[in-house]
Design a protein around this motif. Sequence first.
Motif, PDB file in Angstrom:
ATOM      1  N   ALA A   1       6.158 -15.750  11.895  1.00  0.00           N
ATOM      2  CA  ALA A   1       5.067 -15.812  12.634  1.00  0.00           C
ATOM      3  C   ALA A   1       5.649 -15.805  13.963  1.00  0.00           C
ATOM      4  CB  ALA A   1       4.338 -16.706  13.135  1.00  0.00           C
ATOM      5  N   ARG A   2       7.613 -16.218  14.189  1.00  0.00           N
ATOM      6  CA  ARG A   2       8.271 -15.919  14.595  1.00  0.00           C
ATOM      7  C   ARG A   2       9.056 -14.674  14.862  1.00  0.00           C
ATOM      8  NH1 ARG A   2      10.739 -21.956  12.693  1.00  0.00           N
ATOM      9  NH2 ARG A   2       9.625 -22.914  13.889  1.00  0.00           N
ATOM     10  N   HIS A   3       8.764 -13.974  13.609  1.00  0.00           N
ATOM     11  CA  HIS A   3       9.543 -12.754  13.290  1.00  0.00           C
ATOM     12  C   HIS A   3       8.444 -11.954  14.469  1.00  0.00           C
ATOM     13  CE1 HIS A   3      10.725  -8.756  12.404  1.00  0.00           C
ATOM     14  NE2 HIS A   3       8.841  -8.489  11.837  1.00  0.00           N
ATOM     15  N   LEU A   4       7.385 -11.856  15.094  1.00  0.00           N
ATOM     16  CA  LEU A   4       6.601 -10.934  15.753  1.00  0.00           C
ATOM     17  C   LEU A   4       6.705 -10.975  16.884  1.00  0.00           C
ATOM     18  CD1 LEU A   4       2.727 -12.128  14.181  1.00  0.00           C
ATOM     19  CD2 LEU A   4       4.030 -10.253  13.704  1.00  0.00           C
TER      20      LEU A   4
ATOM     21  N   HIS B   1       1.869  -7.213   9.681  1.00  0.00           N
ATOM     22  CA  HIS B   1       2.269  -8.693   8.733  1.00  0.00           C
ATOM     23  C   HIS B   1       1.339  -9.472   8.519  1.00  0.00           C
ATOM     24  CE1 HIS B   1       6.423  -8.557   8.590  1.00  0.00           C
ATOM     25  NE2 HIS B   1       6.317  -7.417  10.255  1.00  0.00           N
ATOM     26  N   LEU B   2      -0.233  -9.518   9.199  1.00  0.00           N
ATOM     27  CA  LEU B   2      -1.510  -9.893   9.245  1.00  0.00           C
ATOM     28  C   LEU B   2      -1.423  -9.861   7.285  1.00  0.00           C
ATOM     29  CD1 LEU B   2      -3.075 -11.917   9.821  1.00  0.00           C
ATOM     30  CD2 LEU B   2      -4.664 -10.343  10.747  1.00  0.00           C
ATOM     31  N   ALA B   3      -1.435  -8.938   7.413  1.00  0.00           N
ATOM     32  CA  ALA B   3      -2.287  -7.913   5.736  1.00  0.00           C
ATOM     33  C   ALA B   3      -1.287  -8.735   4.611  1.00  0.00           C
ATOM     34  CB  ALA B   3      -1.991  -6.934   6.034  1.00  0.00           C
ATOM     35  N   GLU B   4       0.154  -8.770   4.834  1.00  0.00           N
ATOM     36  CA  GLU B   4       0.704  -9.433   4.274  1.00  0.00           C
ATOM     37  C   GLU B   4       0.788 -10.760   3.888  1.00  0.00           C
ATOM     38  OE1 GLU B   4       5.703  -9.973   4.026  1.00  0.00           O
ATOM     39  OE2 GLU B   4       4.968  -9.748   5.976  1.00  0.00           O
ATOM     40  N   LEU B   5       0.525 -11.629   4.649  1.00  0.00           N
ATOM     41  CA  LEU B   5       0.439 -12.806   5.129  1.00  0.00           C
ATOM     42  C   LEU B   5      -0.804 -13.082   3.782  1.00  0.00           C
ATOM     43  CD1 LEU B   5       0.350 -15.376   7.968  1.00  0.00           C
ATOM     44  CD2 LEU B   5      -1.699 -15.201   6.645  1.00  0.00           C
ATOM     45  N   GLU B   6      -2.340 -12.463   4.308  1.00  0.00           N
ATOM     46  CA  GLU B   6      -3.272 -12.333   3.772  1.00  0.00           C
ATOM     47  C   GLU B   6      -3.268 -11.879   1.707  1.00  0.00           C
ATOM     48  OE1 GLU B   6      -6.248 -13.842   4.436  1.00  0.00           O
ATOM     49  OE2 GLU B   6      -5.691 -14.695   6.429  1.00  0.00           O
ATOM     50  N   ALA B   7      -2.171 -10.843   1.134  1.00  0.00           N
ATOM     51  CA  ALA B   7      -2.073 -10.836   0.078  1.00  0.00           C
ATOM     52  C   ALA B   7      -1.650 -12.222  -0.434  1.00  0.00           C
ATOM     53  CB  ALA B   7      -1.204  -9.176   0.568  1.00  0.00           C
ATOM     54  N   ARG B   8      -0.254 -12.067   0.506  1.00  0.00           N
ATOM     55  CA  ARG B   8       0.075 -13.594  -0.586  1.00  0.00           C
ATOM     56  C   ARG B   8      -0.611 -15.100  -0.268  1.00  0.00           C
ATOM     57  NH1 ARG B   8       5.371 -13.862   3.407  1.00  0.00           N
ATOM     58  NH2 ARG B   8       5.961 -15.550   1.412  1.00  0.00           N
ATOM     59  N   LEU B   9      -1.630 -14.958   0.604  1.00  0.00           N
ATOM     60  CA  LEU B   9      -2.318 -16.259  -0.048  1.00  0.00           C
ATOM     61  C   LEU B   9      -3.498 -15.891  -1.523  1.00  0.00           C
ATOM     62  CD1 LEU B   9      -3.351 -16.986   3.647  1.00  0.00           C
ATOM     63  CD2 LEU B   9      -1.837 -18.609   2.170  1.00  0.00           C
ATOM     64  N   ALA B  10      -3.655 -14.699  -1.105  1.00  0.00           N
ATOM     65  CA  ALA B  10      -4.567 -14.444  -2.083  1.00  0.00           C
ATOM     66  C   ALA B  10      -4.306 -14.191  -3.737  1.00  0.00           C
ATOM     67  CB  ALA B  10      -5.830 -12.986  -1.707  1.00  0.00           C
ATOM     68  N   GLY B  11      -2.787 -14.641  -3.969  1.00  0.00           N
ATOM     69  CA  GLY B  11      -2.110 -14.210  -4.753  1.00  0.00           C
ATOM     70  C   GLY B  11      -2.196 -12.321  -5.323  1.00  0.00           C
ATOM     71  N   GLU B  12      -1.833 -11.691  -4.115  1.00  0.00           N
ATOM     72  CA  GLU B  12      -1.487 -10.845  -4.690  1.00  0.00           C
ATOM     73  C   GLU B  12       0.327  -9.905  -4.155  1.00  0.00           C
ATOM     74  OE1 GLU B  12      -4.618  -8.052  -2.360  1.00  0.00           O
ATOM     75  OE2 GLU B  12      -6.406  -9.694  -3.480  1.00  0.00           O
TER      76      GLU B  12
ATOM     77  N   ASP C   1       3.500  -0.506   3.656  1.00  0.00           N
ATOM     78  CA  ASP C   1       3.444   0.258   5.010  1.00  0.00           C
ATOM     79  C   ASP C   1       3.853   1.807   5.084  1.00  0.00           C
ATOM     80  OD1 ASP C   1       5.358   0.285   6.443  1.00  0.00           O
ATOM     81  OD2 ASP C   1       6.039  -1.325   6.764  1.00  0.00           O
ATOM     82  N   HIS C   2       2.623   2.681   5.854  1.00  0.00           N
ATOM     83  CA  HIS C   2       3.599   3.734   5.422  1.00  0.00           C
ATOM     84  C   HIS C   2       3.193   4.445   6.472  1.00  0.00           C
ATOM     85  CE1 HIS C   2       3.465   4.301   1.117  1.00  0.00           C
ATOM     86  NE2 HIS C   2       2.231   3.698   0.844  1.00  0.00           N
ATOM     87  N   TRP C   3       3.865   3.276   7.710  1.00  0.00           N
ATOM     88  CA  TRP C   3       3.652   3.547   9.745  1.00  0.00           C
ATOM     89  C   TRP C   3       4.916   4.441   9.494  1.00  0.00           C
ATOM     90  CZ3 TRP C   3      -1.063   1.797  10.764  1.00  0.00           C
ATOM     91  CH2 TRP C   3      -1.142   0.786  10.771  1.00  0.00           C
ATOM     92  N   HIS C   4       4.361   5.285  10.569  1.00  0.00           N
ATOM     93  CA  HIS C   4       5.800   5.965  10.975  1.00  0.00           C
ATOM     94  C   HIS C   4       6.531   5.461  11.752  1.00  0.00           C
ATOM     95  CE1 HIS C   4       4.936   9.585   9.122  1.00  0.00           C
ATOM     96  NE2 HIS C   4       3.712   9.615   8.986  1.00  0.00           N
TER      97      HIS C   4
ATOM     98  N   ARG D   1       0.657   0.619  20.225  1.00  0.00           N
ATOM     99  CA  ARG D   1       0.414   1.013  19.153  1.00  0.00           C
ATOM    100  C   ARG D   1       1.660   0.344  17.373  1.00  0.00           C
ATOM    101  NH1 ARG D   1       3.527   4.767  16.232  1.00  0.00           N
ATOM    102  NH2 ARG D   1       3.872   5.760  17.617  1.00  0.00           N
ATOM    103  N   ARG D   2       2.453   0.041  18.362  1.00  0.00           N
ATOM    104  CA  ARG D   2       3.955  -0.834  17.771  1.00  0.00           C
ATOM    105  C   ARG D   2       3.553  -1.873  17.952  1.00  0.00           C
ATOM    106  NH1 ARG D   2       3.811   0.567  14.203  1.00  0.00           N
ATOM    107  NH2 ARG D   2       6.537  -0.789  13.786  1.00  0.00           N
ATOM    108  N   VAL D   3       3.450  -2.786  18.579  1.00  0.00           N
ATOM    109  CA  VAL D   3       2.913  -4.108  18.166  1.00  0.00           C
ATOM    110  C   VAL D   3       1.360  -4.259  17.694  1.00  0.00           C
ATOM    111  CG1 VAL D   3       1.980  -5.579  20.350  1.00  0.00           C
ATOM    112  CG2 VAL D   3       3.803  -5.067  20.543  1.00  0.00           C
ATOM    113  N   ALA D   4       1.100  -3.812  17.933  1.00  0.00           N
ATOM    114  CA  ALA D   4      -0.366  -3.902  17.463  1.00  0.00           C
ATOM    115  C   ALA D   4      -0.387  -3.375  15.517  1.00  0.00           C
ATOM    116  CB  ALA D   4      -1.489  -3.085  17.658  1.00  0.00           C
ATOM    117  N   ASP D   5      -0.089  -2.630  15.150  1.00  0.00           N
ATOM    118  CA  ASP D   5       0.677  -2.130  14.502  1.00  0.00           C
ATOM    119  C   ASP D   5       1.463  -3.353  13.349  1.00  0.00           C
ATOM    120  OD1 ASP D   5      -0.900   0.452  14.367  1.00  0.00           O
ATOM    121  OD2 ASP D   5       1.611   1.456  14.580  1.00  0.00           O
TER     122      ASP D   5
END
Length: 146
Positions: free
Chosen positions: A120-123, A43-54, A59-62, A34-38
């Motif tokens: 990506a290295r952080h992952l 971070h994919l959501a972060e990357l995509e948002a930043r590319l879109a200028g957003e 995150d609200h993961w526990h 679960r943690r690896v997938a999350d």
Amino acid sequence: MVDHVLALAATWTDWDGTTARVDDRVYTPHKAIRRVADHLIDHLAELEARLAGETPQPDHWHASTVTTEADLAPFTRQDLDEARSRLTRLARIWANRLDALTDDQLDHSPGEGWSFRELARHLDESTYYADAVGETFYVDAVGELR
């Protein structure tokens, strides 16, 4: 990273239910997956948002502070199959996205935060969750260590 996690996960199908305590947290096979997938999704959501200028959504993961009932369930061969499908697909999405970026985009990424190359290295640090569980060995019916 995903290959390492899945290699460890392949040993978890005979997990005896004993939780691993690392640092101040509890880990189980399901929690590690679960943690690896999350982490990959977050971070994919972060990357995509930043590319879109957003601005990336917070995150609200526990995260690993919570161990759910589902985390404590036996880890079966079907769970391993699901983990393989989920994590290899997420890794492929990451590889495709990173391959589409230029070196300049990787190293001088838009928005606040690490460059995409650093992200990506952080992952790679996601192996922490699977390493916390480690390899699961058991003694089979004839007394051999597996």
